[in-house]
Structures are given as structure tokens and as C-alpha cells.
Scaffold this motif. Sequence first.
Motif, PDB file in Angstrom:
ATOM      1  N   ASP A  34       0.833  -1.204   0.000  1.00 38.35           N
ATOM      2  CA  ASP A  34       0.000   0.000   0.000  1.00 38.35           C
ATOM      3  C   ASP A  34       0.872   1.259   0.000  1.00 38.35           C
ATOM      4  O   ASP A  34       1.854   1.346   0.730  1.00 38.35           O
ATOM      5  CB  ASP A  34      -0.899  -0.028   1.247  1.00 38.35           C
ATOM      6  N   THR A  74      -7.173   3.529  -1.768  1.00 41.91           N
ATOM      7  CA  THR A  74      -7.044   2.103  -1.458  1.00 41.91           C
ATOM      8  C   THR A  74      -8.268   1.298  -1.882  1.00 41.91           C
ATOM      9  O   THR A  74      -8.140   0.226  -2.489  1.00 41.91           O
ATOM     10  CB  THR A  74      -6.828   1.943   0.064  1.00 41.91           C
ATOM     11  N   HIS A 175       2.316   3.156   4.429  1.00 44.69           N
ATOM     12  CA  HIS A 175       1.254   4.163   4.565  1.00 44.69           C
ATOM     13  C   HIS A 175       1.524   5.079   5.759  1.00 44.69           C
ATOM     14  O   HIS A 175       2.190   4.682   6.711  1.00 44.69           O
ATOM     15  CB  HIS A 175      -0.076   3.429   4.757  1.00 44.69           C
ATOM     16  N   ASP A 265      -1.230   0.001  -4.634  1.00 39.52           N
ATOM     17  CA  ASP A 265      -2.551   0.560  -4.975  1.00 39.52           C
ATOM     18  C   ASP A 265      -2.486   2.037  -5.349  1.00 39.52           C
ATOM     19  O   ASP A 265      -3.372   2.546  -6.014  1.00 39.52           O
ATOM     20  CB  ASP A 265      -3.546   0.338  -3.830  1.00 39.52           C
ATOM     21  N   HIS A 266      -1.444   2.734  -4.912  1.00 38.50           N
ATOM     22  CA  HIS A 266      -1.302   4.170  -5.220  1.00 38.50           C
ATOM     23  C   HIS A 266      -0.013   4.670  -4.618  1.00 38.50           C
ATOM     24  O   HIS A 266       0.663   3.943  -3.870  1.00 38.50           O
ATOM     25  CB  HIS A 266      -2.484   4.993  -4.678  1.00 38.50           C
TER      26      HIS A 266
END
Length: 438
Positions: A34, A74, A175, A265-266
Amino acid sequence: MSRARPSLLALALVAGACGPAEVPRPSVLLVSIDTLRADHVGLYGYGRDTTPFLDRLGAEGLVFENAFTPAAWTLVAHMTMLTGLNPKQHGVDRAEHALSPEAPLLAERLRAAGYQTLGFYRPGWIHPRHGFERGFDVFRAHQTVEEAEAHLAEELARRSPARPTFTFLHLFDVHNDPSSHAPPAPFSAPPPYQDLFLPGARARLAGETYLTLKKKPRLTAEEREALTSLYDDGIRHVDAGLERIFRRLEEGGWLANTLVVVTSDHGESLAQRGNKLTGHGGPWQEGVHVPLIVRLPDRARAGQRVSEPAHLIDVPQTVLDFTGLGPDPGLPGHSLLDPLPAVRVLAGGDDPAEFYVRWPEKATRYNERIGVFDLEQDPLEQAPRELSAADFEALRQGLGPQGLRAFAPVPAAELTPEERRELEALGYGGAVDEDEDH
Ligand SMILES: [Zn+2]
């Protein structure tokens, strides 16, 4: 890429009941790190040694240099990664939405084909509330990469590497910190990774959290430097955890006949635009350019770099292709094991952002602001060409996903007050990171 795929004969032998000639389908390990920007990964050219393990893994497989997530969120991104559907098709683009029961998840398809299916996730937006647990024999939550490693070991000990297995591993340690640690920090890698890349970085941001930094009109150069270093510490932490996990899997025989896919995811803004910390990076490259590594069991095509644009919609198609189930013509993606189309339009966005990529051009709308960037000449998207709203609409109509089924989402279960508090602490003021302006 037919050489490493199971032969049709082998698949025919396993299509029915088990028999003496059974050749098992290959296993699949899908890792989602993530919040990992591609340009902070060594094999994507980053100057710091953030990812020694991923760099080696990438050298053993295919590296997709221009991979996109559909959204820097997410929930939306993982729903695409695990269904192969574009956001407009899966419709899970709000906190209140769950996946339609009619839209199959990759785990459901694989379980129906006889796979053991294991999901390890860090709760937040990935949650049974949105339908993510469907198709998993085990769908188990963790907080850290260390806890995920322990859960993985426990669950695999109950299963056989002789049976094909689909494992989804979601790691959240890169994250920003949910501020549950004391003292709070924007990013919180544990020792020995904390302050690895910039001694004193954590102390430089003492008293600040991700949320307090987000509220500042702009960060100082010193704050940005410290923030970026703390982010990089988290990447190195996860990289080291993955190295341990892969070693454990290797020793247990779990990687012998396994397709490995590692992606994210990003990304993360890191206050790159106007020194303003805005969250996960919105529709800009720091938000939507993600790493994507595909390693084949026999290391076929090791070291190959693929510059044609790829997208998270391609991940399920690749798995369906490689496992012999066959790509689904109802899905918009392509198998990453086949040559990708030279001319291809990829779409993404979550309101108020929207983007279309036809390499090397990327048209982006953010609220009323519209621009076109040449990603080869202007990879940081600093010099947009003007595009009128009418022309953008024509682009959307002409190039967006067409003719593919869209599923109506169903209502998601309510968040508990505790879950809502934690999502707010992670920086989500509402359904979406509300302040993605650059
Ligand atoms: Zn995320």
C-alpha cells in the motif's frame, strides 16, 4: 508467453477429478504494498537504497515501467486489482459501496477451480464490508508486516504446497501512521529502519502528524526532506519484511511453481506540488504510477523491462491466463504475459479527478482544471497543454471503457465509530481524501 504456461494437455489432465496423471495448476502470490510510489523503488531509478529485495525480485522477472492504478484510493484501486474491473464497472467508489454479488472476485474464480485461497490484509478500506473477503478460505487481518508474516506461516502450516494456492498479501507499513503510535509521527517505521535515510528526521518533525502537516499551507524544505526520508524508511522496512517472507515461502516449497505479482494501490504526494501535503497524490504521477513486477516460476523473461503502459486491470487477466483458466473477455485488461497493445487508452480517477493515458500523453481533469501532459517529455507533469472541457468530454466519450458490463454496487455495512475514527486518523476526512489539490 506460452513457454512457461502449463500446456493444454496438462490442464486437460487436471480439468476433471484428481488422477494419477494430475499436473497441478501453478500457485499465485499477489503482493500489494500500500502507498508505494514507483519512483521511490530502486528498480524504478530511485537514488536511495529503499528496496534491495524488490530490486532482486524485479531482476528475476518482468518489470512494467509504466503501470497505472485507476485511483489514488485504497478502496477503488484494490477493488480493481482484485476484480479486473475498471472503477466505473465495479462501482465501489464510495465508502458506502460494496461489490455487487454478481461481479466475481479473482479469489472466487480461483477457489472454484480448486485453489486454496488465502487473504492477508490490513483493515481500513480493505474489509469484508466492501466484499473483499469473497472467495477466500481465510481472510485474516493484521496490522504490520511482522504480524502478516506470522499469520502467513500459521495458515500455510495447515495446508499443502502440493495443492495450488492463491495468496493475497496486503502490506500497509509504508502508509502514513494512524497516529496510534507514541510519540506520533507522519510515517512510523520501527527501528532499525527509523531515521535510516536521514538521521534526526523523526525529531525534525517532532509533534507533527500526517494530519497536522496536511493542514499547513505549505511545508518547508526541511520538513519535506524529513517527511520523504521517513516515508523511505517505511519502504525499506517492508522490503526487509518481504525478503523474510519470501525466504520462508521458498524454504517451505511454496514458490516452486508460483506466479509472483508485486504491485501497489497508489503513491503518495510527499508535498511534491507547491510544497503542499495533499495525501496520496491524486491523479498525478506521484499518485497513480505504481510499481508492477511479475515473476514467473522458472524465471522466464528475467530482466525484461516492458515500457508499454500497464494497469491494475491487467493483474487478474494475467493470473487467469497463467493458471490456465483463460483471460475473461468480459474484463477490460490484458494478460501481462502477452504483448501489450502499443496503442492503448487507460482510464482512471475518482471524483473530482479523472485521467486518461494514451502513452505518452495523459489528459487529466481535477475539478474544472484540465490539462494534457507528455509523460516522456514532462514526467513530473509541470507543463500542461490546454484542453477545453468540450475536447476532454470528447476524449472521455471516445476513449473511455465501452461495451463492458457495469455492476451496480450494493450498500456496505456501516462503519463502527472506532473504524470511522481510525480512517479519519489515517487522513481520510470523508469518503475520499478530500484535499488532493495540488
Ligand atoms: Zn492505499
